[in-house]
Design a protein around this motif. Structure first.
Motif, PDB file in Angstrom:
ATOM      1  N   GLN A 153      28.162   4.420 -58.534  1.00  0.00           N
ATOM      2  CA  GLN A 153      27.394   3.175 -58.492  1.00  0.00           C
ATOM      3  C   GLN A 153      28.282   2.011 -58.894  1.00  0.00           C
ATOM      4  O   GLN A 153      29.412   2.208 -59.341  1.00  0.00           O
ATOM      5  CB  GLN A 153      26.174   3.268 -59.421  1.00  0.00           C
ATOM      6  CG  GLN A 153      25.257   4.445 -59.108  1.00  0.00           C
ATOM      7  CD  GLN A 153      24.654   4.372 -57.705  1.00  0.00           C
ATOM      8  OE1 GLN A 153      24.238   3.308 -57.251  1.00  0.00           O
ATOM      9  NE2 GLN A 153      24.623   5.495 -57.003  1.00  0.00           N
ATOM     10  N   SER A 180      24.801   8.667 -59.532  1.00  0.00           N
ATOM     11  CA  SER A 180      23.409   9.024 -59.297  1.00  0.00           C
ATOM     12  C   SER A 180      23.345  10.487 -58.885  1.00  0.00           C
ATOM     13  O   SER A 180      24.324  11.043 -58.394  1.00  0.00           O
ATOM     14  CB  SER A 180      22.798   8.149 -58.213  1.00  0.00           C
ATOM     15  OG  SER A 180      23.199   8.604 -56.945  1.00  0.00           O
ATOM     16  N   LYS A 196      14.013   6.906 -58.998  1.00  0.00           N
ATOM     17  CA  LYS A 196      13.473   6.217 -57.828  1.00  0.00           C
ATOM     18  C   LYS A 196      13.279   7.234 -56.714  1.00  0.00           C
ATOM     19  O   LYS A 196      14.073   8.158 -56.557  1.00  0.00           O
ATOM     20  CB  LYS A 196      14.459   5.137 -57.378  1.00  0.00           C
ATOM     21  CG  LYS A 196      14.014   4.423 -56.123  1.00  0.00           C
ATOM     22  CD  LYS A 196      14.951   3.317 -55.723  1.00  0.00           C
ATOM     23  CE  LYS A 196      14.444   2.637 -54.464  1.00  0.00           C
ATOM     24  NZ  LYS A 196      14.269   3.584 -53.353  1.00  0.00           N
ATOM     25  N   ILE A 197      12.205   7.056 -55.939  1.00  0.00           N
ATOM     26  CA  ILE A 197      12.010   7.874 -54.743  1.00  0.00           C
ATOM     27  C   ILE A 197      12.890   7.282 -53.662  1.00  0.00           C
ATOM     28  O   ILE A 197      12.850   6.070 -53.430  1.00  0.00           O
ATOM     29  CB  ILE A 197      10.541   7.810 -54.259  1.00  0.00           C
ATOM     30  CG1 ILE A 197       9.586   8.034 -55.411  1.00  0.00           C
ATOM     31  CG2 ILE A 197      10.306   8.736 -53.075  1.00  0.00           C
ATOM     32  CD1 ILE A 197       9.099   9.397 -55.642  1.00  0.00           C
ATOM     33  N   THR A 198      13.667   8.095 -52.988  1.00  0.00           N
ATOM     34  CA  THR A 198      14.586   7.567 -51.977  1.00  0.00           C
ATOM     35  C   THR A 198      13.876   7.411 -50.643  1.00  0.00           C
ATOM     36  O   THR A 198      12.765   7.880 -50.446  1.00  0.00           O
ATOM     37  CB  THR A 198      15.773   8.515 -51.737  1.00  0.00           C
ATOM     38  OG1 THR A 198      15.297   9.672 -51.032  1.00  0.00           O
ATOM     39  CG2 THR A 198      16.425   8.930 -53.026  1.00  0.00           C
ATOM     40  N   GLY A 199      14.603   6.778 -49.729  1.00  0.00           N
ATOM     41  CA  GLY A 199      14.108   6.672 -48.359  1.00  0.00           C
ATOM     42  C   GLY A 199      14.166   8.003 -47.635  1.00  0.00           C
ATOM     43  O   GLY A 199      13.723   8.114 -46.494  1.00  0.00           O
ATOM     44  N   ARG A 210      13.231  12.151 -51.276  1.00  0.00           N
ATOM     45  CA  ARG A 210      13.594  12.903 -52.473  1.00  0.00           C
ATOM     46  C   ARG A 210      13.729  11.958 -53.647  1.00  0.00           C
ATOM     47  O   ARG A 210      13.357  10.787 -53.549  1.00  0.00           O
ATOM     48  CB  ARG A 210      14.830  13.755 -52.261  1.00  0.00           C
ATOM     49  CG  ARG A 210      15.810  13.212 -51.256  1.00  0.00           C
ATOM     50  CD  ARG A 210      16.780  14.290 -50.880  1.00  0.00           C
ATOM     51  NE  ARG A 210      18.030  13.703 -50.456  1.00  0.00           N
ATOM     52  CZ  ARG A 210      19.095  14.419 -50.148  1.00  0.00           C
ATOM     53  NH1 ARG A 210      19.056  15.737 -50.253  1.00  0.00           N
ATOM     54  NH2 ARG A 210      20.209  13.838 -49.758  1.00  0.00           N
ATOM     55  N   ASP A 237      15.963  10.248 -56.792  1.00  0.00           N
ATOM     56  CA  ASP A 237      17.313   9.903 -57.199  1.00  0.00           C
ATOM     57  C   ASP A 237      17.278   9.533 -58.679  1.00  0.00           C
ATOM     58  O   ASP A 237      16.393   8.788 -59.123  1.00  0.00           O
ATOM     59  CB  ASP A 237      17.781   8.709 -56.345  1.00  0.00           C
ATOM     60  CG  ASP A 237      19.292   8.617 -56.253  1.00  0.00           C
ATOM     61  OD1 ASP A 237      19.977   9.276 -57.074  1.00  0.00           O
ATOM     62  OD2 ASP A 237      19.785   7.884 -55.380  1.00  0.00           O
ATOM     63  N   PHE A 242      19.545   7.789 -61.585  1.00  0.00           N
ATOM     64  CA  PHE A 242      20.726   6.934 -61.665  1.00  0.00           C
ATOM     65  C   PHE A 242      21.179   6.716 -63.099  1.00  0.00           C
ATOM     66  O   PHE A 242      20.375   6.726 -64.027  1.00  0.00           O
ATOM     67  CB  PHE A 242      20.435   5.550 -61.086  1.00  0.00           C
ATOM     68  CG  PHE A 242      20.176   5.519 -59.608  1.00  0.00           C
ATOM     69  CD1 PHE A 242      18.945   5.874 -59.103  1.00  0.00           C
ATOM     70  CD2 PHE A 242      21.160   5.103 -58.727  1.00  0.00           C
ATOM     71  CE1 PHE A 242      18.690   5.812 -57.738  1.00  0.00           C
ATOM     72  CE2 PHE A 242      20.918   5.038 -57.367  1.00  0.00           C
ATOM     73  CZ  PHE A 242      19.686   5.397 -56.873  1.00  0.00           C
ATOM     74  N   ALA A 245      23.885  14.245 -51.344  1.00  0.00           N
ATOM     75  CA  ALA A 245      23.689  12.818 -51.045  1.00  0.00           C
ATOM     76  C   ALA A 245      25.037  12.110 -51.046  1.00  0.00           C
ATOM     77  O   ALA A 245      25.180  11.024 -50.518  1.00  0.00           O
ATOM     78  CB  ALA A 245      22.776  12.187 -52.080  1.00  0.00           C
ATOM     79  N   SER A 285      14.381   8.680 -35.051  1.00  0.00           N
ATOM     80  CA  SER A 285      15.418   7.817 -35.608  1.00  0.00           C
ATOM     81  C   SER A 285      16.499   8.655 -36.284  1.00  0.00           C
ATOM     82  O   SER A 285      17.312   8.131 -37.025  1.00  0.00           O
ATOM     83  CB  SER A 285      14.802   6.846 -36.612  1.00  0.00           C
ATOM     84  OG  SER A 285      14.321   7.566 -37.723  1.00  0.00           O
ATOM     85  N   ASN A 289      19.431   6.995 -34.744  1.00  0.00           N
ATOM     86  CA  ASN A 289      20.038   6.372 -35.914  1.00  0.00           C
ATOM     87  C   ASN A 289      19.111   5.302 -36.451  1.00  0.00           C
ATOM     88  O   ASN A 289      18.484   4.579 -35.682  1.00  0.00           O
ATOM     89  CB  ASN A 289      21.370   5.729 -35.497  1.00  0.00           C
ATOM     90  CG  ASN A 289      22.382   5.603 -36.637  1.00  0.00           C
ATOM     91  OD1 ASN A 289      23.571   5.467 -36.414  1.00  0.00           O
ATOM     92  ND2 ASN A 289      21.923   5.685 -37.866  1.00  0.00           N
ATOM     93  N   GLY A 290      18.992   5.245 -37.767  1.00  0.00           N
ATOM     94  CA  GLY A 290      18.344   4.085 -38.382  1.00  0.00           C
ATOM     95  C   GLY A 290      19.478   3.149 -38.734  1.00  0.00           C
ATOM     96  O   GLY A 290      20.350   2.907 -37.923  1.00  0.00           O
ATOM     97  N   GLY A 291      19.485   2.665 -39.981  1.00  0.00           N
ATOM     98  CA  GLY A 291      20.660   1.954 -40.450  1.00  0.00           C
ATOM     99  C   GLY A 291      20.947   0.669 -39.725  1.00  0.00           C
ATOM    100  O   GLY A 291      20.044  -0.004 -39.253  1.00  0.00           O
ATOM    101  N   ARG A 326      28.849   8.312 -36.528  1.00  0.00           N
ATOM    102  CA  ARG A 326      27.530   8.957 -36.496  1.00  0.00           C
ATOM    103  C   ARG A 326      27.289   9.532 -35.104  1.00  0.00           C
ATOM    104  O   ARG A 326      27.897   9.094 -34.130  1.00  0.00           O
ATOM    105  CB  ARG A 326      26.411   7.945 -36.810  1.00  0.00           C
ATOM    106  CG  ARG A 326      26.293   7.486 -38.252  1.00  0.00           C
ATOM    107  CD  ARG A 326      25.794   8.522 -39.227  1.00  0.00           C
ATOM    108  NE  ARG A 326      24.394   8.921 -39.125  1.00  0.00           N
ATOM    109  CZ  ARG A 326      23.389   8.375 -39.810  1.00  0.00           C
ATOM    110  NH1 ARG A 326      23.605   7.355 -40.605  1.00  0.00           N
ATOM    111  NH2 ARG A 326      22.171   8.865 -39.699  1.00  0.00           N
TER     112      ARG A 326
END
Ligand code: SRM
Ligand SMILES: Cc1cc2nc3c(=O)[nH]c(=O)nc-3n(C[C@H](O)[C@H](O)[C@H](O)COP(=O)(O)OP(=O)(O)OC[C@H]3O[C@@H](n4cnc5c(N)ncnc54)[C@H](O)[C@@H]3O)c2cc1C
Ligand code: SF4
Ligand code: FES
Lengths: 851, 112
Positions: A559, A565, A595-598, A601, A603, A605, A629, A689, A708-710, A748
């Motif tokens: 981080q 994390s 925190k709940i991740t996108g 799951r 995370d 930190f 991750a 996606s 792909n998202g992002g 990707r």
């Protein structure tokens, strides 16, 4: 200068883009856009049915109108033009003055005057609104008919078929696509299309549409026959929208169209007409490329004085190549051999359903035209030969005859093309421009597309663009550019092969055999990733730890303040309450931000390097595994709740996502890999996606790839449908290993796919039809990775040597006291530099080491 | 301020071609072990503080060479620092300090 543009369609918008790009005009531009949204890609309209949204189809770069101070009036049309006062009155009642007026009103679909044509459930195919209405009606229908078997009609038939309707095409002429192809081609096309489940009726003249007995409508034909259907789409040609021009006395053609000269000027010097509403030399061009050329000419003419310096429109080639329901169809130049003395060569393969025809000049020296149905591989070559008047070989038939070994012969190398040859007609890109861009550093198809715009519209020129790219790279001795870095004169793909074939397992061996120097932060992670993909050894051994990217180096994500994390695997997003409690307890004990991740799951930190092994040994004891991750590796398989709970689910998406996640966890790749499984077509897991998306069907699973998202979202494409569990996994095995073999570093799957020569069809061939005969090998390679999986955090906490590496200081215990947190919303976060400078600053104490 | 040689750890405690961080007089020093192809082992020392991110992380970067320079790449934003001089290759205005370091009788020593 005040400029008004009527119409914000494809051509009108291109005009505005071209105009604002001219340096020497200070224009005050107003655009009247009758449709409720600004310009979109009408050519790709049918993609709307395969999931593209209105936004995806937009041709407007975000902020375009604002940035160039163009006044766009959405939903406002032009009502009349006053040429004496030089004003336009809008449908909103406003009257606007102009110095130059550009009419780009396009055309409207022609609907034959058949009684009953206005019944509910009758459509045309031109705008997004038309498609939305068709979709709504399609959901309530079983049978659909397209009136008109031309290019657009067939595209529309595909859309109806994709909506699962029983589909019919009704054509007045004796064959399909009568304008573009001849009888022989029409026959092959017809049988191919009928094989796909579309019924074709030729020589049918519809005389009336009335209420049906079983369906919504009954169509009555001149020969007494009848056809029942729930919806009807008219695709019987287009007519120019020249009504404004007519009303203000501008010259229009006998069969419509606003008459323009070589500068796209109408009879009034201050009014221009471009695109499908314009009539040049007695012709209307119903394709986008000539319209774009008109837009360029008009923009340059308006910007330059005297105007005779400006480029001129000199007509356009109407050759086309398209894929209709998976059938290649191409028509070049004089397809009907109408030129005096023209000679034809015809090849038909009735078994494979291929039809090819060449039309040459009387002496056989020049190509005049061609028709290709069922296989249009030669399109690019033949088109260039015709356009550039390249002399034909003495036996031109070999250009279309299959070679003895079954492979089609290549007709002519791109080297034979002159620099002026127009390669991309949609965007007017010449061979010379492409070569210059390659010379300036565009060494991938993606980069070349971005710089030159070639191959970004209809995509028909992509194979030729790729060939030119390759030839030019070779000529420049440019293969250098795909070298991983200064230490290895190889591309990632080549290194992968060297490692695999030479069974190389260490970086030292790789360097001494194939490289030089010490290596660097580029080639070391590449090598580490290749070793992991091939041999799947533990990544933190004494010889491998030094190769790992910053995150893999500590098996956690670094981080901004140097802390880490922690993301344990929560396969498919499914977790028991007990495990949730463990995560909460661990987070609390070590004072971590949660925190709940996108990625479905959790995370944790704020851990320092030396805390990681302690935290992980607690997590491992509770049954957690590493979530990777940190790695260019398989990340998550997102799932929806599926048929177990959801009232719409048709398959157990959670079980499938667990199977997939546990199968591929730990797999390292050129970039991260994300998956998702949805339990039905509502797609709550957003599988389209993802790199690999799986969507349940009544019969099994649909497999989508390369989404792909992002930063640059890309919808995944359907690779295969209705698969059973075993075949699904088999295809994913092959797909992933093929990607790992051939992709570039940090590429990707979406970018890899965009650069893949042959595109989706090629990928299907390799994965589904096993055209390279690699299937078994790829599966075996995957089996090795699957079988050798070990959780790398479990392995690490059990290895005292490895644990030592996590000390923050080699010569002291404890952590970095430069790491300070403050509290926010009941949790920690790194203190900002500004906060730390305040004299009264007091951070939250870093939690005491656990006993 | 006087500079002194400090004993840090055994050479073997640093894995080949990696870095570690030592705390010396409340300063954080990144110490790297480079094993060359000819079998020679060298030790380098620079600040652990990364001036670009403000985090104490340089010891955790990947080492290697760029041309003739032996460098470490910051794990946060990937700038390269010359291990011998502390120069930052991408942004010369933000170098770090470098320190004399040596192997003596199997022990790593740094002059701070
Ligand atoms: C933690 C998380 C944000 C969150 O709080 O929700 C996250 C955090 C990071 N993402 Fe992400 N991404 C997270 C979900 C996503 C998603 C959503 C998803 O996976 O459904 C996306 C878009 C989907 C996709 O990838 O297509 C996403 C697209 C990116 C991208 C852009 C990738 C691209 O192809 O354009 C990057 C940059 C990159 O990889 O080069 C990135 C990179 C990162 C990095 C690794 C940036 C970095 O180098 O520090 C972040 C560090 C993670 C950490 O410290 O733990 N993250 N990131 C999510 C972790 C999910 C997980 O459980 O593992
Ligand atoms: C389904 C489909 C598939 C196609 N496929 C291909 C293909 O593969 N290749 C190809 O080359 N071409 C294709 N075309 C044709 C291509 O879309 C057109 O050639 C192109 O859109 C013409 O651009 P244009 O700007 O002249 O007209 P349009 O794009 O139709 O734009 C005209 C705009 O002007 C607006 N307008 C009209 N009157 C007024 C007024 N009075 N005031 C304000 N606004 C007004 C209209 O609402 C419209 O938005 C296809 C067309 C369709 C419908
Ligand atoms: S995708 Fe379908 S099965 Fe899954 S939650 Fe959504 S509606 Fe239910
Ligand atoms: S020819 Fe259509 S994109 Fe190039």
């Amino acid at each position: 200068m005040k400029i008004i543009v009527i119409g914000n369609g494809m051509v009108g918008h291109k005009f505005v883009e071209e105009l604002v790009a001219q340096q020497n005009v200070a224009a005050d531009v107003t655009v009247l856009c009758e449709e409720p949204r600004p310009a979109y890609d009408r050519v790709q309209l049918s993609a709307f049915f395969s999931g593209k949204t209105a936004d995806d189809l937009s041709l407007v770069t975000p902020g375009f109108f604002e940035q160039h101070s163009v006044d766009l009036k959405l939903g406002v049309g032009a009502k009349s033009i006053d040429r004496t006062l030089k004003t336009v009155t809008t449908t909103a009642g406003e009257t606007l003055g102009y110095d130059k007026l550009v009419i780009a009103t396009g055309s409207y679909p022609f609907v034959p005057p058949i009684p009953g044509k206005d019944r509910e459930g009758c459509f045309v195919y031109r705008t997004i609104e038309d498609l939305e209405a068709m979709t709504a009606c399609g959901a309530r229908s079983k049978v659909g008919v397209v009136i008109g078997g031309g290019l657009l009609g067939l595209e529309c038939a595909k859309a109806l078929r994709d909506m699962q309707l029983q589909t019919h095409v009704v054509e007045f002429a004796p064959r399909l696509m009568a304008v573009q192809i001849d009888d022989g081609g029409g026959r092959v096309l017809r049988s191919k299309i009928e094989q796909l489940g579309v019924t074709v009726h030729t020589q049918k003249n519809t005389v009336e549409i009335v209420a049906g007995d079983h369906c919504r409508h009954k169509m009555k034909f001149a020969d007494g026959a009848e056809l029942e259907t729930d919806m009807i789409v008219f695709s019987a040609g287009i007519r120019p929208r020249d009504e404004l021009a007519r009303a203000c006395g501008l010259g229009v053609g006998e069969r419509g169209g606003i008459i323009v000269d070589n500068h796209c000027r109408t009879l009034d010097d201050d009014i221009y007409a471009i695109g499908e509403c314009a009539l040049w030399s007695g012709r209307i061009f119903g394709l986008v490329a000539p319209g774009y050329e008109m837009a360029r000419v008009a923009a340059k003419t308006i910007a330059s004085s005297p105007s005779h310096d400006a480029p001129q429109f000199t007509g356009a080639d109407m050759s086309t190549k398209l894929k209709l329901m998976g059938v290649d169809v191409a028509s070049i130049g004089d397809a009907h051999a109408a030129t005096a003395g023209a000679r034809s060569y015809v090849f038909t393969d009735e078994r494979k359903q291929i039809y090819k025809k060449l039309v040459t000049s009387e002496d056989g020296s020049l190509l005049l035209g061609a028709v290709l149905v069922g296989d249009a591989t030669e399109y690019g070559q033949l088109l260039q030969m015709m356009l550039n008047h390249i002399a034909l070989p003495s036996s031109p038939e070999f250009l279309i005859l299959p070679a003895a070994d079954g492979q089609t012969r290549v007709g002519l190398g791109v080297d034979a093309l002159p620099g002026s040859a127009q390669i991309c007609s949609c965007n007017n890109v010449t061979k010379l421009q492409l070569c210059e861009a390659v010379g300036a550093g565009c060494t991938t198809l993606g980069a070349l597309k971005k710089t030159t715009q070639a191959a970004t519209s209809c995509g028909g020129c992509a194979p030729l663009v790729t060939q030119i790219l390759k030839a030019e790279m070779k000529r420049l001795g440019h293969s250098v550019n795909n070298h991983v870095c200064e230490h290895f004169a190889y591309s990632r793909q080549e290194l992968y092969h060297l490692v695999r074939v030479g069974r190389i397992e260490t970086f030292d061996a790789l360097l001494s055999k194939h490289g030089s120097g010490l290596g660097c932060d580029i080639c070391k992670p590449v090598a580490a990733s290749i070793f992991a993909s091939c041999w799947n050894d533990y990544v933190l051994t004494r010889d491998k730890a030094a190769l790992q990217d910053s995150n893999d180096y500590f098996l956690a994500n670094i981080q901004k303040n140097g802390t880490y994390s922690i993301v344990p695997r929560i396969a498919g997003g499914e977790i028991t309450p007990d495990k949730l409690i463990v995560l909460g307890q661990v987070a609390k004990k070590y004072g971590l931000y949660t925190k709940i991740t996108g990625g479905q799951r959790i995370d944790l930190f704020g851990a320092q390097a030396h805390q990681l092994p302690q935290i992980w040994s607690e997590l491992v004891d509770a049954g957690f595994e590493t979530g990777h991750a940190y790695g260019k590796a398989v990340r998550t398989v997102k799932s929806c709740v599926g048929s177990t709970w959801c009232r719409f689910g048709v398959q157990d998406s959670v079980s499938m996502s667990l199977t997939i996640e546990h199968r591929y966890k730990g797999l390292r790749a050129p970039h991260k890999l994300k998956f998702a499984v949805s339990g039905c077509t509502r797609e709550c897991a957003e599988a389209q996606s993802k790199d690999v998306g799986v969507i349940a069907t009544e019969k099994g699973w649909n497999l989508y790839v390369c989404g792909n998202g992002g930063m640059k979202p890309r919808h995944a494409e359907l690779l295969a449908g209705d698969l059973d569990d075993a075949t699904l996994l088999q295809y994913i095995d092959r797909f992933l290993m093929f990607y790992i073999r051939t992709a570039d570093r940090l590429q990707r799957t979406s970018v890899w796919r965009d650069n893949l020569e042959g595109g989706l069809d090629y990928l299907k061939d390799v994965i589904v039809h096993d055209s390279l005969g690699l299937g078994a090998e790829l599966e075996a390679e995957m089996a090795q990775v699957v079988d050798s999986y070990v959780c790398e955090w479990k392995r690490t906490v059990e290895d005292p040597e490895a644990v030592k590496r996590f000390r923050t200081f080699i010569n002291a215990d404890g952590g970095d006291d430069n790491v300070v947190f403050v509290e926010e919303r009941g949790q920690i976060r790194p203190a900002t530099a500004a906060e730390r400078e305040r004299p009264e600053f007091k951070g939250v104490a870093v939690v005491a080491e656990p006993a | 301020m006087s500079t002194l040689w400090h004993d840090v750890c055994g050479v073997d405690e640093i894995w080949p071609n990696t870095g570690v961080c030592a705390r010396i007089d409340n300063r954080q020093i990144a110490i790297f072990r480079i094993d060359r192809a000819d079998g020679a082992t060298e030790i380098f020392a620079i600040d652990n503080h990364d001036p670009h991110s403000g985090a104490n992380v340089l010891s955790r970067g990947i080492v290697g060479n760029l041309g003739a320079r032996t460098v470490v790449a910051s794990p946060i934003y990937k700038q390269h620092f010359d291990l011998a001089t502390g120069d930052c290759l991408e942004e010369p205005s933000l170098p770090v300090r470098s320190y004399a370091a040596e192997i003596n009788d199997g022990r790593v020593r740094v002059c701070v």
